[in-house]
Design a protein around this motif. Structure first.
Motif, short mmCIF file in Angstrom:
data_model
loop_
_atom_site.label_atom_id
_atom_site.label_comp_id
_atom_site.label_asym_id
_atom_site.label_seq_id
_atom_site.Cartn_x
_atom_site.Cartn_y
_atom_site.Cartn_z
N ALA A 159 34.50 30.61 26.88
CA ALA A 159 33.32 31.35 26.45
C ALA A 159 32.26 31.46 27.65
O ALA A 159 31.35 32.26 27.69
CB ALA A 159 32.68 30.74 25.18
N ALA A 160 32.24 30.51 28.44
CA ALA A 160 31.38 30.35 29.57
C ALA A 160 31.47 31.59 30.70
O ALA A 160 30.36 31.87 31.08
CB ALA A 160 31.58 28.98 30.31
N TRP A 161 32.56 32.22 30.69
CA TRP A 161 32.72 33.06 31.61
C TRP A 161 31.86 34.40 31.10
O TRP A 161 31.48 35.05 31.61
CB TRP A 161 34.05 33.51 31.79
N SER A 162 32.11 34.94 29.75
CA SER A 162 31.34 35.80 29.26
C SER A 162 29.79 35.64 29.10
O SER A 162 29.14 36.46 29.47
CB SER A 162 31.86 35.97 27.61
N LEU A 163 29.40 34.54 28.95
CA LEU A 163 27.74 34.27 29.00
C LEU A 163 27.39 34.48 30.41
O LEU A 163 26.50 35.02 30.51
CB LEU A 163 27.72 32.96 28.63
N ALA A 164 28.24 33.88 31.41
CA ALA A 164 27.80 34.15 32.92
C ALA A 164 27.76 35.62 33.06
O ALA A 164 26.95 36.15 33.99
CB ALA A 164 28.82 33.44 33.82
N ALA A 165 28.72 36.47 32.74
CA ALA A 165 28.68 37.97 32.78
C ALA A 165 27.47 38.33 32.48
O ALA A 165 26.72 39.18 33.13
CB ALA A 165 29.91 38.52 32.43
N PHE A 166 27.31 38.05 31.01
CA PHE A 166 26.06 38.73 30.46
C PHE A 166 24.41 38.27 31.12
O PHE A 166 23.59 39.11 31.37
CB PHE A 166 25.97 38.44 29.11
N ALA A 167 24.69 37.10 31.52
CA ALA A 167 23.30 36.49 32.25
C ALA A 167 23.17 37.32 33.75
O ALA A 167 21.84 37.26 33.98
CB ALA A 167 23.49 35.02 32.36
N ALA A 168 24.31 37.79 33.99
CA ALA A 168 23.82 38.57 35.55
C ALA A 168 23.47 40.01 35.32
O ALA A 168 23.41 40.67 36.34
CB ALA A 168 25.36 38.45 36.30
N VAL A 169 23.46 40.46 34.11
CA VAL A 169 23.02 41.78 33.99
C VAL A 169 21.62 42.00 33.76
O VAL A 169 20.93 41.34 32.76
CB VAL A 169 23.73 42.37 32.56
N PRO A 170 20.70 42.65 34.53
CA PRO A 170 19.14 42.53 34.30
C PRO A 170 18.75 43.06 33.12
O PRO A 170 17.69 42.47 32.79
CB PRO A 170 18.85 43.60 35.50
N GLY A 171 19.37 43.98 32.58
CA GLY A 171 18.93 44.54 31.36
C GLY A 171 19.09 43.72 29.80
O GLY A 171 18.60 43.85 29.03
N ILE A 172 19.80 42.54 30.18
CA ILE A 172 20.07 41.76 29.05
C ILE A 172 19.03 40.44 29.32
O ILE A 172 19.15 39.72 29.85
CB ILE A 172 21.54 41.30 28.95
N GLY A 173 18.10 40.51 28.31
CA GLY A 173 17.15 39.47 28.22
C GLY A 173 17.25 38.47 27.32
O GLY A 173 16.77 37.32 27.34
N VAL A 174 18.08 38.82 26.23
CA VAL A 174 18.50 37.59 25.35
C VAL A 174 19.97 37.44 25.10
O VAL A 174 20.59 38.37 25.08
CB VAL A 174 18.03 38.13 23.73
N LEU A 175 20.16 36.08 24.93
CA LEU A 175 21.73 35.70 24.91
C LEU A 175 22.00 34.95 23.80
O LEU A 175 21.14 34.25 23.56
CB LEU A 175 22.01 34.86 26.12
N VAL A 176 22.84 35.35 22.96
CA VAL A 176 23.16 34.65 21.80
C VAL A 176 24.60 34.38 21.61
O VAL A 176 25.52 34.98 21.94
CB VAL A 176 22.71 35.53 20.62
N LEU A 177 24.93 33.07 21.31
CA LEU A 177 26.22 32.57 21.16
C LEU A 177 26.35 32.14 19.62
O LEU A 177 25.92 31.28 19.26
CB LEU A 177 26.47 31.34 21.95
#
Length: 233
Positions: free
Chosen positions: A39-57
């Motif tokens: 799961a950490a790989w997907s979160l890292a990919a989303f965190a690297a996208v400037p347009g994504i400001g909120v992350l939910v697991l």
């Protein structure tokens, strides 16, 4: 003078399934692969996208300790939401968690992704987000040239032109997405994925962007070995 609200997108990573077919004693999305839990790989990919400001697991309650290990790489940034008995119920829980920000316009788009697809890239996430904001809905897909119809119970028919194999993340404008999921809940409709629910309860067009053959979903033990090799490459 009131402050101007900043609009952003939310990335929702779904990690509340059991993943029994992979044959492990724990949820497959917390298995180690290439030095991180899946799961950490997907979160890292989303965190690297400037347009994504909120992350939910989205997690199972019994996985909270394992989820905590994954979240350590993103201190204070990832919000935890408990999953439901089905994928759609888990997605609805995440959308209800985001509802105040969806209603006030802070979150304008939501991308939902399977944690079991750790090879997703920031570039693919960004492409889905761009198409979502342009048209209202978008999914990544691969041309399914090997898919054929059934002419009868035991007879193969002709190839299906234009068929694609849909992947995640699947992205939609936030307000229509929340409304569609609430309507699906009210009517006890259970879709096969996010797009099927939107096609039933929303007029938004669902576009597709080219997916990636490497954006595979870990389902069986050999998928872990393939994923390990690709990530280490």
């Amino acid at each position: 003078m009131s402050a101007v609200r900043e609009t952003t997108a939310a990335g929702v990573v779904l990690a509340s399934g059991a993943g029994t077919r992979v044959g492990a004693a724990l949820n497959k999305v917390y298995l180690p692969v290439a030095g991180r839990r899946v799961a950490a790989w997907s979160l890292a990919a989303f965190a690297a996208v400037p347009g994504i400001g909120v992350l939910v697991l989205v997690i199972r309650p019994q996985d909270r300790e394992l989820a905590g290990e994954v979240l350590a790489a993103h201190p204070g940034r990832v919000e935890i939401v408990p999953g439901g008995p089905t994928r759609q119920a888990s997605e609805l829980n995440a959308l209800r968690h985001l509802a105040p920000r969806i209603e006030d316009g802070t979150v304008d788009a939501v991308l939902l992704h399977d944690a079991a697809r750790p090879l997703v890239t920031p570039e693919l996430i960004g492409a889905v987000l761009d198409r979502t904001r342009e048209h209202g809905g978008a999914v990544p897909g691969l041309a399914a040239d090997d898919v054929v119809s059934m002419a009868g119970p035991d007879t193969v028919g002709a190839p299906l032109p234009g068929a694609i194999r849909v992947q995640t993340p699947q992205g939609f404008r936030a307000r229509p997405l929340l409304a569609a999921y609430e309507q699906a809940e009210a009517e006890a409709f259970l879709g096969t994925d996010t797009a099927s629910c939107m096609e039933r309860f929303s007029a938004l067009p669902v576009r597709w962007v080219p997916g990636s053959a490497e954006n595979l979903k870990i389902t069986y033990p050999h998928d872990l070995a393939v994923t390990e090799q690709l990530l280490r490459r």
